[in-house]
Design an enzyme around this catalytic site. Structure first.
Site, short mmCIF file in Angstrom:
data_model
loop_
_atom_site.label_atom_id
_atom_site.label_comp_id
_atom_site.label_asym_id
_atom_site.label_seq_id
_atom_site.Cartn_x
_atom_site.Cartn_y
_atom_site.Cartn_z
N ARG A 125 50.03 3.59 60.76
CA ARG A 125 48.80 4.37 60.80
C ARG A 125 49.04 5.70 61.48
O ARG A 125 49.83 5.79 62.42
CB ARG A 125 47.70 3.60 61.55
CG ARG A 125 47.22 2.37 60.81
CD ARG A 125 46.11 1.67 61.57
NE ARG A 125 46.58 1.02 62.78
CZ ARG A 125 45.80 0.34 63.62
NH1 ARG A 125 44.51 0.24 63.38
NH2 ARG A 125 46.31 -0.24 64.68
N ASP B 54 47.02 9.17 63.31
CA ASP B 54 45.78 9.54 63.97
C ASP B 54 45.04 10.62 63.19
O ASP B 54 45.58 11.25 62.26
CB ASP B 54 46.06 10.07 65.37
CG ASP B 54 46.69 9.04 66.29
OD1 ASP B 54 46.47 7.84 66.03
OD2 ASP B 54 47.37 9.44 67.24
N ARG C 20 52.48 12.44 70.78
CA ARG C 20 51.75 13.63 71.24
C ARG C 20 51.74 13.71 72.77
O ARG C 20 51.79 14.81 73.33
CB ARG C 20 50.33 13.61 70.68
CG ARG C 20 50.28 13.81 69.16
CD ARG C 20 48.92 13.48 68.59
NE ARG C 20 47.87 14.27 69.21
CZ ARG C 20 46.57 14.03 69.07
NH1 ARG C 20 46.16 12.98 68.34
NH2 ARG C 20 45.68 14.79 69.65
#
Length: 304
Positions: A63, A65, A210
């Site tokens: 997945r 974001d 991130r």
């Protein structure tokens, strides 16, 4: 190796199919289908349903974001009707929005699973490091106006290689049962005004990359030293760590599988970095229990 493979339009494909999907994540809540917001999965399933005239559910290698891009998201699905290779690729693309596209379709055995057979995932985070804000690249890079020392960022990042508790780099709402992940490599290089963080691992926590990049930028600015990432990791506390880098610079560029599945190789994205000339699957995977387990080989240790 060629980019231009002819698509068969005569032989209907049967059995499980794998797709490679590319998307600009700017307008989406992320990969996973949601009821209250647009998702890449929702867009892809709607387009597949139009070609098949049946509802279709896809399963992805991982997945992403909200706002994160992908150049090689691998998915699989079980088609309810036979269609040719050309019909799946061209037909689905004709029904997808312009920011999502299928790159190829490939027949796989029923034992293939895009998520559970993946040996590794790879991301590239692209920073445009120049005084003026980006224009043509604004949707797929993060802008940093301060000079960055890419060599210092690379040195600091090496503390993360291997299997570690990444609690300091996981989002507060991360749903993973364990903070342990195995980073195969992480590299930081400068290419003119571009600073690229290239990272591969068995899997990643929510916002993990991130959060790592946010700390690396602090090192690159000269505000912290080479030991900064090691110090943060030792804290095992996200509330004591650094900022989260923006989503727009992050690209999911590869899902790696055993060669036996025969998935097509293609150049690693984004196309902004095509000059690097690296194709998928060129780097050797580490000798670790999870990789051996997913290759179907016996292992003595527990899998990660």
């Amino acid at each position: 190796m060629t980019l231009f493979q002819p698509l068969d339009e005569r032989r209907p494909l049967s059995g499980r199919l794998a797709l490679s999907v590319e998307y600009d994540g700017s307008a989406y809540c992320g990969w996973q289908r949601l009821k209250h917001a647009p998702s890449v999965q929702g867009a892809l399933e709607a387009a597949l349903a139009k070609v098949a005239n049946h509802a279709i559910t896809v399963h992805a290698s991982g997945r992403t974001d909200s706002g994160v891009h992908a150049t090689r998201q691998i998915v699989h699905f079980d088609p309810p009707v036979p269609r040719s290779q050309k019909a799946w690729v061209f037909g689905v693309n004709a029904n997808l929005p312009r920011d999502v596209a299928v790159r190829w379709v490939h027949e796989v055995p029923d034992t293939f699973h895009a998520r559970f057979k993946a040996l590794a995932r790879r991301y590239r985070y692209v920073i445009l490091n120049q005084p003026s804000r980006p224009v043509l690249e604004r949707a797929n890079v993060t802008w940093c106006r301060d000079p960055l020392d890419a060599d210092a960022m690379h040195r600091a990042a090496q503390a993360l290689v291997g299997e570690h508790d990444f609690s300091s780099f996981r989002a507060g709402g991360c749903q993973s049962k364990t903070p342990w992940r195995h980073l195969h490599f992480i590299e930081v290089h400068r290419h003119g005004p571009l600073v690229v963080v290239d990272v591969q691992g068995n899997a990643f926590l929510h916002h993990m990359i991130r959060n790592i990049v946010g700390a690396l930028v602090t090192v690159g600015r000269g505000e912290r030293g080479d030991d900064y990432l090691a110090e943060l990791m030792a804290l095992k506390d996200r509330t004591l760590a650094d900022v989260t880098a923006p989503a727009c610079g992050l690209h999911f560029v590869d899902s790696l599988y055993d060669e036996a599945w025969g998935l097509p190789a293609e150049p690693l994205g984004p196309n902004l970095l095509a000059f690097l000339g690296e194709w998928t699957g060129e780097r050797a995977l580490p000798d670790c229990p999870m990789v051996e387990f997913r290759r179907g080989r016996p292992v003595a240790a527990s899998v990660d």
